[in-house]
Design a protein around this motif. Sequence first.
Motif, PDB file in Angstrom:
ATOM      1  N   GLU A  57      10.291  22.204  46.157  1.00 57.91           N
ATOM      2  CA  GLU A  57      10.926  23.326  46.844  1.00 57.91           C
ATOM      3  C   GLU A  57      12.285  22.963  47.435  1.00 57.91           C
ATOM      4  N   LEU A  95       7.267  28.579  41.797  1.00 56.20           N
ATOM      5  CA  LEU A  95       7.593  28.708  43.216  1.00 56.20           C
ATOM      6  C   LEU A  95       7.512  30.163  43.675  1.00 56.20           C
ATOM      7  N   LYS A 130       5.121  31.462  46.688  1.00 55.44           N
ATOM      8  CA  LYS A 130       5.654  32.231  47.823  1.00 55.44           C
ATOM      9  C   LYS A 130       4.919  33.555  47.974  1.00 55.44           C
ATOM     10  N   GLN A 154      16.363  26.956  51.860  1.00 54.39           N
ATOM     11  CA  GLN A 154      16.803  27.761  50.726  1.00 54.39           C
ATOM     12  C   GLN A 154      18.235  28.238  50.912  1.00 54.39           C
TER      13      GLN A 154
END
Length: 749
Positions: free
Chosen positions: A35, A103, A107, A125
Amino acid sequence: MSLWSIISHMPPEEFSGLFTEFPHSLRCVLADWLENQPWEFINGSDAFCTSVASGMLSAMLEKLRSAASSDGQQCQILQQVNGIENMYRRDPLRLVSVLRAILDGEKAAVLKRDHHLPLSFHRRQEELKFNVGLQRLQHRMRRIQALRDGPTASLQDPQLKTEAKAPESVSGELPTLILEAVKELEVAKQQVLKRIQIWKRQQQLAGNGAQFEENLAPLQKRCENLVEVHFQLHQQVMGESAELGAELVPRLRERLNEVLSSLVKSSFLVERQPPQVLKTQTKFQASVRFLLGPRLLKASAKPYMVRAEMVTEKQARELALSAYSSTLSESTGEIMHNVVALETNPTSGTCCANFKNVLLKKIKRCERKGSESVTEEKCAVLFSTSVALTASNLSIHLQVLSLPIVVIVHGNQDNNAKATVLWDNAFSEIDRVPFVVAERVPWDKMCDTLNLKFMAEVQTTKGLLKEHYFFLAQKIFNDYSASLEDFQSRSVSWAQFNKEILPGRGFTFWQWFDGVLDLTKRCLKSYWSDRLIIGFISKQYVCKLLSTEPDGTFLLRFSDSEIGGVTIAYVIRGKDGSSQVENIQPFSAKDLSIRSLGDRIRDLGQLRNLYPNTPKDQAFGSHYNKEQTGKDGRGYVSTAIKMTVERERDQHPQSAAGTLPGPPPALMFNLPMLQPEGLQPVPSPMCPPAPFCPPPIPTGYPTAESSINVMVTNNLGSSFPSTSPMLSPSLPMDPPLPRCEDLTFRNPL
């Protein structure tokens, strides 16, 4: 908290459909490394995206092989790694797409369960997005420079080699590349400005106790990187002015100047805020920081000076609407020592002005709106300076406002001023017009704010529970019939929070809550952190809880009718088995400074089990203070303060030895029921029917004052009682059992 730290504790079957093209076992090996890579922001199939994707594939393979060397299943992992390399080496963009889908699925699963993602994940992010954008912009600048230097320059850069074109097509491509670079620079600038606004908002929330990453170094690095690209791009535009044309060059220069101006003005920040509740004639400190100072400030024979001035809300609004291009006409207060040099520190790479001994001498009040009080009037400190920048030879005026400040002239205004600050910090919006804030907010947001403030003030990790929120909702809305779910959809107003007096009381909701904060912070932190205090619970509901419990069961709650008091409620049973719930006169911080809560609980023999069924010595043993016995070093007889319930003391005379008898038999105490005119009982739907619980008693119930009874015991066992009013607490507002405290001199024999 990382996304992986949540995913790894969820059932694997929830994600089984995500791993058709990538082994789940390798996902577990990569953990949170996955991530922390910009899979989501590699969009496109151009040379830049392909190059970045290829680099990410290589980094991932290296990470997996390194993990395999320390794993018991090395052979299996290496086989899977080789399979991944063979599958994606020729098409790394396909790997990006596969891992992005994984991912996204993870999420979605976390959002479905928790309704939000970790804040740290969002921050990471955002950082990845900016870094990819900056890399693309830098790639674009290298491409422009390579086109200007000729075809051979492109062949020296692996990323540019695939983009090399015939010489005849270069002249037409250059203007397009420059326009795209300017556009990407503007996008990156907006990201930096947004990040600065987020930093400011987080700084404001920190005033209510929220966690805050104060380090400005990453933001300063972003600003410096963009300014570097700006100067490079400006140079390219000027160098290719003939090819770009007389019409395009001025427009490009204007856009580039706007980028630089925005970055410079936005990078002037208040790093250390002045106190948000500021008393006149009191010194305070503050500091401002110019993030681009080390990079842009032009050397000057005289240091640049920063001035601090008080402004009203109206003046702050006018400055904001003019984009801080206007200057202040008149200060609303007189500040001493308000001019400080803006200094650059080469070692730390910072440029700051530190105000160390600022003094607000006086304040000029402005005209207030409607029923607004002086503690609702918001001001701010305006920091300003004029500097000259290198390279562009541009002179620019910098201004920045502090967070809203409430100025007080007396300590008794502090409580209401803190309410204004708390509300503004919690519910203001990013980039608002100063200092506009909502008059009504959702109750669940108010709960979050109260919990944040409570944990920060008390310095505990144990926050408020949903049962506490239920009691607080009943109190602030004066509604004892609604359910917990009913309150969730309600909104609370500023007036309900700190303008309207609570029914039957002489104070507002915030004044009461702040009293609880102060008491808990000063005297009850360890008890609260050990979950020994229920605290936020009504007297009526306490009656319901305790009326069916064994004799001597007790709990601790905050006084509902006094500011800053905690009381003990306990159940006693008569010989016929009937129960009576009693509430001891609330203890203030002054009371607890004389004798601690733990020792008071130890003193009362009728208290046996902390609700629901924990023996009191087991619950409070670690909070007992060691009792001193015998004589001290100077030969004096030791003394000890003991607490008793006064009514029991009256009914049980002292023994011949001059000491109080042991715990009396369980008795039924019938509290007198007084009903002063004009006062109605508080509704009590949570209270069971009589005889378990008496109806609520209105405030103003008359009780006798507590006193300190001094018992001097000699060798013959005689006692000489005396009273001292010096330590008597104020008259309580609850209808509790009066208490007294015995100061006993113990003979070592």
